[in-house]
Scaffold this motif. Structure first.
Motif, PDB file in Angstrom:
ATOM      1  N   THR A   1       6.942  52.446  43.423  1.00 49.82           N
ATOM      2  CA  THR A   1       5.894  52.004  44.344  1.00 49.82           C
ATOM      3  C   THR A   1       5.939  52.777  45.651  1.00 49.82           C
ATOM      4  O   THR A   1       4.917  53.249  46.150  1.00 49.82           O
ATOM      5  CB  THR A   1       6.030  50.495  44.625  1.00 49.82           C
ATOM      6  N   HIS A   2       7.125  52.898  46.224  1.00 48.11           N
ATOM      7  CA  HIS A   2       7.258  53.547  47.535  1.00 48.11           C
ATOM      8  C   HIS A   2       7.360  55.064  47.445  1.00 48.11           C
ATOM      9  O   HIS A   2       6.953  55.770  48.374  1.00 48.11           O
ATOM     10  CB  HIS A   2       8.493  53.001  48.260  1.00 48.11           C
ATOM     11  N   PHE A   3       7.892  55.560  46.325  1.00 47.08           N
ATOM     12  CA  PHE A   3       8.083  57.008  46.152  1.00 47.08           C
ATOM     13  C   PHE A   3       7.636  57.426  44.753  1.00 47.08           C
ATOM     14  O   PHE A   3       8.462  57.744  43.885  1.00 47.08           O
ATOM     15  CB  PHE A   3       9.544  57.395  46.376  1.00 47.08           C
ATOM     16  N   PRO A   4       6.334  57.440  44.496  1.00 48.53           N
ATOM     17  CA  PRO A   4       5.861  57.785  43.157  1.00 48.53           C
ATOM     18  C   PRO A   4       6.256  59.185  42.713  1.00 48.53           C
ATOM     19  O   PRO A   4       6.272  59.477  41.510  1.00 48.53           O
ATOM     20  CB  PRO A   4       4.337  57.648  43.270  1.00 48.53           C
ATOM     21  N   GLU A   5       6.604  60.057  43.664  1.00 51.57           N
ATOM     22  CA  GLU A   5       7.029  61.408  43.313  1.00 51.57           C
ATOM     23  C   GLU A   5       8.308  61.409  42.473  1.00 51.57           C
ATOM     24  O   GLU A   5       8.621  62.401  41.801  1.00 51.57           O
ATOM     25  CB  GLU A   5       7.280  62.241  44.572  1.00 51.57           C
ATOM     26  N   VAL A   6       9.053  60.306  42.520  1.00 50.70           N
ATOM     27  CA  VAL A   6      10.324  60.228  41.808  1.00 50.70           C
ATOM     28  C   VAL A   6      10.125  60.213  40.289  1.00 50.70           C
ATOM     29  O   VAL A   6      10.952  60.737  39.535  1.00 50.70           O
ATOM     30  CB  VAL A   6      11.098  58.972  42.267  1.00 50.70           C
ATOM     31  N   LEU A   7       9.028  59.628  39.832  1.00 50.40           N
ATOM     32  CA  LEU A   7       8.809  59.484  38.396  1.00 50.40           C
ATOM     33  C   LEU A   7       8.045  60.687  37.865  1.00 50.40           C
ATOM     34  O   LEU A   7       6.840  60.817  38.059  1.00 50.40           O
ATOM     35  CB  LEU A   7       8.031  58.190  38.108  1.00 50.40           C
ATOM     36  N   VAL A   8       8.764  61.583  37.203  1.00 50.73           N
ATOM     37  CA  VAL A   8       8.167  62.809  36.685  1.00 50.73           C
ATOM     38  C   VAL A   8       8.645  63.037  35.253  1.00 50.73           C
ATOM     39  O   VAL A   8       9.633  62.455  34.807  1.00 50.73           O
ATOM     40  CB  VAL A   8       8.531  64.029  37.559  1.00 50.73           C
ATOM     41  N   LYS A   9       7.941  63.888  34.548  1.00 46.29           N
ATOM     42  CA  LYS A   9       8.262  64.192  33.158  1.00 46.29           C
ATOM     43  C   LYS A   9       9.700  64.674  33.027  1.00 46.29           C
ATOM     44  O   LYS A   9      10.168  65.508  33.815  1.00 46.29           O
ATOM     45  CB  LYS A   9       7.297  65.259  32.635  1.00 46.29           C
ATOM     46  N   ASN A  10      10.396  64.119  32.055  1.00 48.01           N
ATOM     47  CA  ASN A  10      11.781  64.471  31.725  1.00 48.01           C
ATOM     48  C   ASN A  10      12.793  64.029  32.772  1.00 48.01           C
ATOM     49  O   ASN A  10      13.968  64.377  32.678  1.00 48.01           O
ATOM     50  CB  ASN A  10      11.931  65.976  31.476  1.00 48.01           C
ATOM     51  N   LYS A  11      12.346  63.238  33.779  1.00 40.83           N
ATOM     52  CA  LYS A  11      13.260  62.697  34.783  1.00 40.83           C
ATOM     53  C   LYS A  11      12.906  61.237  35.054  1.00 40.83           C
ATOM     54  O   LYS A  11      12.765  60.812  36.195  1.00 40.83           O
ATOM     55  CB  LYS A  11      13.211  63.515  36.070  1.00 40.83           C
ATOM     56  N   CYS A  12      12.766  60.486  33.969  1.00 44.52           N
ATOM     57  CA  CYS A  12      12.495  59.062  34.088  1.00 44.52           C
ATOM     58  C   CYS A  12      13.838  58.317  34.083  1.00 44.52           C
ATOM     59  O   CYS A  12      14.888  58.934  34.010  1.00 44.52           O
ATOM     60  CB  CYS A  12      11.578  58.618  32.959  1.00 44.52           C
ATOM     61  N   PHE A  13      13.817  56.985  34.171  1.00 43.70           N
ATOM     62  CA  PHE A  13      15.104  56.312  34.385  1.00 43.70           C
ATOM     63  C   PHE A  13      15.134  54.900  33.821  1.00 43.70           C
ATOM     64  O   PHE A  13      14.132  54.191  33.773  1.00 43.70           O
ATOM     65  CB  PHE A  13      15.444  56.272  35.874  1.00 43.70           C
ATOM     66  N   SER A  14      16.337  54.506  33.404  1.00 41.64           N
ATOM     67  CA  SER A  14      16.610  53.134  32.991  1.00 41.64           C
ATOM     68  C   SER A  14      16.980  52.298  34.216  1.00 41.64           C
ATOM     69  O   SER A  14      17.450  52.818  35.231  1.00 41.64           O
ATOM     70  CB  SER A  14      17.765  53.083  31.987  1.00 41.64           C
ATOM     71  N   VAL A  15      16.752  50.997  34.092  1.00 40.70           N
ATOM     72  CA  VAL A  15      17.111  50.062  35.167  1.00 40.70           C
ATOM     73  C   VAL A  15      18.022  48.998  34.555  1.00 40.70           C
ATOM     74  O   VAL A  15      17.612  47.876  34.269  1.00 40.70           O
ATOM     75  CB  VAL A  15      15.852  49.459  35.830  1.00 40.70           C
TER      76      VAL A  15
END
Length: 209
Positions: free
Chosen positions: A151-165
């Motif tokens: 939400t605050h930093f949408p630039e973080v979510l990019v192809k091949n660099k997604c993440f588990s929580v």
């Protein structure tokens, strides 16, 4: 506190206001700002580097205030327009069972510090990655914290660099994760023993209220 820290905190508050969080929380804007405003003094300095997947702090609003089903659709990709969504693989009512396995400093809103996207764990079994994170005295992110990051930093979510929580679990082998699907952020899950080359594990240094 420096003016840069204050400005970043205020940006994150305004971001949530612009996305309709006050109404979703059953509050007017003034009431919502009163809820999160006291956290300003706890914000920490540091230069956000979302392209590298690192930010000094995040303002997190929990599901007690706004449900996950409402916050996820208020995420987008960087320069994207399509709303995020919860994958249909979450059976009805299951999101409530994915509760935090970590101690939260406040039930409504708090700050998350020293956040990393965790792409070093791409291709690593999630259970092994979380063991490494614990050994560093860091903590995996909860679902709400992952949503806050996008939400605050949408630039973080990019192809091949997604993440588990992995800080939210429901007692089975599923690990929630946020990745890109249909040109939008998607909240789904993967198995704790299955590695994915495009999915790391996000973590943080601490939480505070």
């Amino acid at each position: 506190m420096t003016s840069d820290v204050t400005a970043e905190f205020d940006r994150q508050v305004a971001n949530l206001v612009d996305r309709g969080y006050p109404a979703l929380a059953g509050l007017d804007e003034e009431g919502f700002r009163a809820l999160v405003g006291p956290l300003r003094s706890a914000a920490r300095s540091g230069a956000p580097d979302p392209d590298a997947g690192r930010v000094p702090f995040l303002l997190v609003v929990t599901r007690k205030v706004v449900p996950i089903e409402e916050t996820m659709p208020r995420t987008t990709l960087h320069r994207g327009r399509l709303p995020g969504f919860v994958d249909h693989s979450f059976e009805p009512g299951s999101l409530e069972r994915f509760a935090a396995t970590v101690d939260l400093p406040a039930p409504d809103a708090y700050l998350l510090f020293d956040v990393e996207r965790g792409e070093e764990f791409c291709g690593v079994v999630p259970n092994d990655a979380m063991e490494t994170i614990a050994g560093r005295e860091r903590t995996p992110l909860t679902i709400e914290e992952g949503i806050a990051l996008v939400t605050h930093f949408p630039e973080v979510l990019v192809k091949n660099k997604c993440f588990s929580v992995g800080g939210s679990r429901c007692g089975d082998r599923r690990v929630p994760a946020i990745w890109i699907s249909k040109r939008a952020p998607k909240l789904g899950w993967c198995w704790q023993g299955n590695p994915h080359t495009w999915l790391g594990v996000a973590s943080a240094g601490a939480r505070g209220a």
